[in-house]
Design an enzyme around this catalytic site. Sequence first.
Site, PDB file in Angstrom:
ATOM      1  N   LYS A  42       0.837  -1.204   0.000  1.00  0.00           N
ATOM      2  CA  LYS A  42       0.000   0.000   0.000  1.00  0.00           C
ATOM      3  C   LYS A  42       0.868   1.249   0.000  1.00  0.00           C
ATOM      4  O   LYS A  42       1.561   1.534   0.966  1.00  0.00           O
ATOM      5  CB  LYS A  42      -0.905   0.057   1.232  1.00  0.00           C
ATOM      6  CG  LYS A  42      -1.941   1.176   1.062  1.00  0.00           C
ATOM      7  CD  LYS A  42      -2.548   1.662   2.331  1.00  0.00           C
ATOM      8  CE  LYS A  42      -1.789   2.762   3.014  1.00  0.00           C
ATOM      9  NZ  LYS A  42      -1.820   4.069   2.325  1.00  0.00           N
ATOM     10  N   GLU A  97      10.335   0.680  10.169  1.00  0.00           N
ATOM     11  CA  GLU A  97      11.349   1.718   9.964  1.00  0.00           C
ATOM     12  C   GLU A  97      10.648   3.033  10.238  1.00  0.00           C
ATOM     13  O   GLU A  97       9.782   3.452   9.472  1.00  0.00           O
ATOM     14  CB  GLU A  97      11.878   1.623   8.527  1.00  0.00           C
ATOM     15  CG  GLU A  97      13.260   2.213   8.376  1.00  0.00           C
ATOM     16  CD  GLU A  97      13.196   3.653   7.964  1.00  0.00           C
ATOM     17  OE1 GLU A  97      13.135   4.510   8.885  1.00  0.00           O
ATOM     18  OE2 GLU A  97      13.188   3.924   6.770  1.00  0.00           O
ATOM     19  N   CYS A 157      13.544  10.416   7.027  1.00  0.00           N
ATOM     20  CA  CYS A 157      13.565   9.882   8.397  1.00  0.00           C
ATOM     21  C   CYS A 157      14.949  10.005   9.021  1.00  0.00           C
ATOM     22  O   CYS A 157      15.077  10.183  10.221  1.00  0.00           O
ATOM     23  CB  CYS A 157      13.085   8.447   8.406  1.00  0.00           C
ATOM     24  SG  CYS A 157      13.870   7.450   7.155  1.00  0.00           S
ATOM     25  N   GLU A 188      10.435  14.821  15.769  1.00  0.00           N
ATOM     26  CA  GLU A 188      10.689  14.822  14.328  1.00  0.00           C
ATOM     27  C   GLU A 188       9.780  15.837  13.650  1.00  0.00           C
ATOM     28  O   GLU A 188       8.561  15.729  13.731  1.00  0.00           O
ATOM     29  CB  GLU A 188      10.415  13.414  13.771  1.00  0.00           C
ATOM     30  CG  GLU A 188      10.753  13.280  12.316  1.00  0.00           C
ATOM     31  CD  GLU A 188      10.549  11.856  11.793  1.00  0.00           C
ATOM     32  OE1 GLU A 188       9.468  11.285  12.011  1.00  0.00           O
ATOM     33  OE2 GLU A 188      11.477  11.327  11.162  1.00  0.00           O
TER      34      GLU A 188
HETATM   35  P1  NDP Z   1       2.102   7.682   8.532  1.00  0.00           P
HETATM   36  O1  NDP Z   1       2.990   6.896   9.401  1.00  0.00           O
HETATM   37  O2  NDP Z   1       0.715   7.910   8.950  1.00  0.00           O
HETATM   38  O3  NDP Z   1       2.059   7.055   7.070  1.00  0.00           O
HETATM   39  C1  NDP Z   1       2.858   6.024   6.581  1.00  0.00           C
HETATM   40  C2  NDP Z   1       2.022   5.001   5.833  1.00  0.00           C
HETATM   41  O4  NDP Z   1       1.198   4.275   6.745  1.00  0.00           O
HETATM   42  C3  NDP Z   1       1.068   5.593   4.817  1.00  0.00           C
HETATM   43  O5  NDP Z   1       0.942   4.717   3.729  1.00  0.00           O
HETATM   44  C4  NDP Z   1      -0.217   5.673   5.611  1.00  0.00           C
HETATM   45  O6  NDP Z   1      -1.336   5.781   4.816  1.00  0.00           O
HETATM   46  C5  NDP Z   1      -0.172   4.367   6.358  1.00  0.00           C
HETATM   47  N1  NDP Z   1      -0.983   4.305   7.568  1.00  0.00           N
HETATM   48  C6  NDP Z   1      -1.555   5.313   8.268  1.00  0.00           C
HETATM   49  N2  NDP Z   1      -2.203   4.830   9.351  1.00  0.00           N
HETATM   50  C7  NDP Z   1      -2.039   3.492   9.340  1.00  0.00           C
HETATM   51  C8  NDP Z   1      -2.448   2.437  10.209  1.00  0.00           C
HETATM   52  N3  NDP Z   1      -3.138   2.680  11.321  1.00  0.00           N
HETATM   53  N4  NDP Z   1      -2.081   1.175   9.903  1.00  0.00           N
HETATM   54  C9  NDP Z   1      -1.351   0.910   8.809  1.00  0.00           C
HETATM   55  N5  NDP Z   1      -0.937   1.874   7.948  1.00  0.00           N
HETATM   56  C10 NDP Z   1      -1.262   3.150   8.209  1.00  0.00           C
HETATM   57  O7  NDP Z   1       2.787   9.053   8.281  1.00  0.00           O
HETATM   58  P2  NDP Z   1       2.080  10.417   7.816  1.00  0.00           P
HETATM   59  O8  NDP Z   1       2.100  10.446   6.364  1.00  0.00           O
HETATM   60  O9  NDP Z   1       0.765  10.627   8.474  1.00  0.00           O
HETATM   61  O10 NDP Z   1       3.091  11.461   8.390  1.00  0.00           O
HETATM   62  C11 NDP Z   1       2.994  11.846   9.764  1.00  0.00           C
HETATM   63  C12 NDP Z   1       4.348  12.097  10.339  1.00  0.00           C
HETATM   64  O11 NDP Z   1       5.070  10.895  10.326  1.00  0.00           O
HETATM   65  C13 NDP Z   1       5.209  13.042   9.539  1.00  0.00           C
HETATM   66  O12 NDP Z   1       4.980  14.350   9.893  1.00  0.00           O
HETATM   67  C14 NDP Z   1       6.567  12.587   9.899  1.00  0.00           C
HETATM   68  O13 NDP Z   1       6.957  13.202  11.083  1.00  0.00           O
HETATM   69  C15 NDP Z   1       6.416  11.124  10.124  1.00  0.00           C
HETATM   70  N6  NDP Z   1       6.844  10.310   8.987  1.00  0.00           N
HETATM   71  C16 NDP Z   1       8.016   9.666   9.111  1.00  0.00           C
HETATM   72  C17 NDP Z   1       8.478   8.893   8.064  1.00  0.00           C
HETATM   73  C18 NDP Z   1       9.753   8.191   8.184  1.00  0.00           C
HETATM   74  O14 NDP Z   1      10.208   7.598   7.213  1.00  0.00           O
HETATM   75  N7  NDP Z   1      10.377   8.210   9.333  1.00  0.00           N
HETATM   76  C19 NDP Z   1       7.747   8.781   6.808  1.00  0.00           C
HETATM   77  C20 NDP Z   1       6.492   9.474   6.790  1.00  0.00           C
HETATM   78  C21 NDP Z   1       6.090  10.211   7.852  1.00  0.00           C
HETATM   79  P3  NDP Z   1      -1.831   7.272   4.412  1.00  0.00           P
HETATM   80  O15 NDP Z   1      -0.773   7.851   3.551  1.00  0.00           O
HETATM   81  O16 NDP Z   1      -3.068   7.057   3.685  1.00  0.00           O
HETATM   82  O17 NDP Z   1      -2.008   8.024   5.702  1.00  0.00           O
END
Ligand code: NDP
Length: 479
Positions: free
Chosen positions: A185, A259, A293, A390
């Site tokens: 996904k 991760e 990240c 972060e």
């Molecule tokens: P999320 O962790 O919500 O998103 C990552 C992925 O998980 C997306 O595909 C998301 O879908 C999906 N997801 C969301 N909720 C669930 C769930 N309950 N179970 C399984 N999968 C889920 O990150 P966000 O995009 O909301 O970003 C929020 C914050 O996270 C950012 O501001 C940043 O600080 C951090 N972040 C950190 C990352 C890293 O690599 N360390 C990467 C991305 C974000 P969908 O996109 O539809 O929400």
Amino acid sequence: MGTPLEYAPAPESRGVVHLQSSYGLFVDGEFVDPVDGGGFKTLNPADEEVLTEVAEAGPADVERAVAAARKAYVRTWSKLSGRDRGKYLFRIARLIQERSRELAVLETLDNGKPIRESRDVDVPLAAAHFFYHAGWADKLSHAGYGSDPQPLGVAGQVIPWNFPLLMLAWKVAPALATGNTVVLKPAETTPLTALLFAEICQQADLPPGVVNILTGAGATGAALVAHPGVDKVAFTGSTEVGRSIARATAGTSKKVTLELGGKAANIVFDDAPVDEAVEGIVNGIFFNQGHVCCAGSRLLVQESVADDVVTKLQRRIATLRVGDPMDKNTDVGAINSAEQLDRIRAFADVGDDEGARRWTAPGRLPERGYWFPPTVFTGVQQAHRIAREEIFGPVLSVLTFRTPTEAIAKANNTPYGLSAGVWTDKGSRILWAAQRLRAGVVWANTFNRFDPASPFGGYKESGWGREGGRHGLEAYLDV
Ligand code: NDP
């Protein structure tokens, strides 16, 4: 203070990309409509233009995709020799190279990152991950996991929006090389390169069901990781969602890798070559708008050189070109979504309220789209939220230290532990620091370097397990 040099605009053509008005889900080798017919739009964050509409997978679609992946696992993929699996991976790697311009343009349109980065970093590294893992497919018995390590079955993979194609490659390539099948996904705001990757799977004649792509939102990801037919869960994203996945999979036999977030310290000692360190600091926090990240979001600089480093840093940042991501001159592109922009703005306001000093790169931002200027906070204390949490944006927090021991103590004073950087003239100090830093990767006199042969992952709240390299194979094997 420096100012951006004048350049003639050099826009990349988007003519190479042919967007359909809508996209289905990729299940069992075909694009299909979602069972409940729902969908959502995906935008170009640089100008808020609607690019296209993609399907939203519901629980019935998750069911269908997991069943397709199981069937492909049992009937074809687990029966193929490593050599034959490797051939498919090599084919996919070559197709990514052949279609690299298309992938780069699509990534930049959907994500907002500069075309220079998607073209020179994301896409070549994605191809490299497939090449690297293609090489492992027939050598798993030499990987140190026994003479005949077995795959786990169906992998449910959820990826974020910051490196959409590259995170897909980090997940899909090792899964397929080790004999697993996949349901992936992509993030809600960046589904397009995953859908183009689905086309590449068709072009490579990958057996139906080996890779399935379900576009959707958080609920789709949650349904996928909770599905009892999923044997392995791989997630990259926020620590908060990582925790909920850990809860959802606790007590099951699923193997899980997470991760998650980071708050990396980039440590500049007083003997560091300042100009090089400045380039590394800029690359550490402004690469991909800081949506990284492992970004070097905490600069720890030795007090005796702090003024010099900060002055040179600001002079350099003032020359960064912020704007149209499709322009090949652009250094810093758009923030990926309105939500992320709100989050970054809120953090910057917290920095002001906590008493840190905000400095912002001069220059005008585009009127449409989601933009945040490169920003540096000085006078940051360890207790400040902008030093602990972060931000995931182009915001650097600067702290100082007096002794090497203090630098290490401050660097490790975080719930995270994904990456760190060390800048010094002395090899012995690099080794000394690297041994003491609690971070999955430590870069010395460089930053944000990635290679498929090098394992990547975190300590503490930055996650579980490693991706990439020989170590990354373990996550997809029953060892
Ligand atoms: P999320 O962790 O919500 O998103 C990552 C992925 O998980 C997306 O595909 C998301 O879908 C999906 N997801 C969301 N909720 C669930 C769930 N309950 N179970 C399984 N999968 C889920 O990150 P966000 O995009 O909301 O970003 C929020 C914050 O996270 C950012 O501001 C940043 O600080 C951090 N972040 C950190 C990352 C890293 O690599 N360390 C990467 C991305 C974000 P969908 O996109 O539809 O929400």
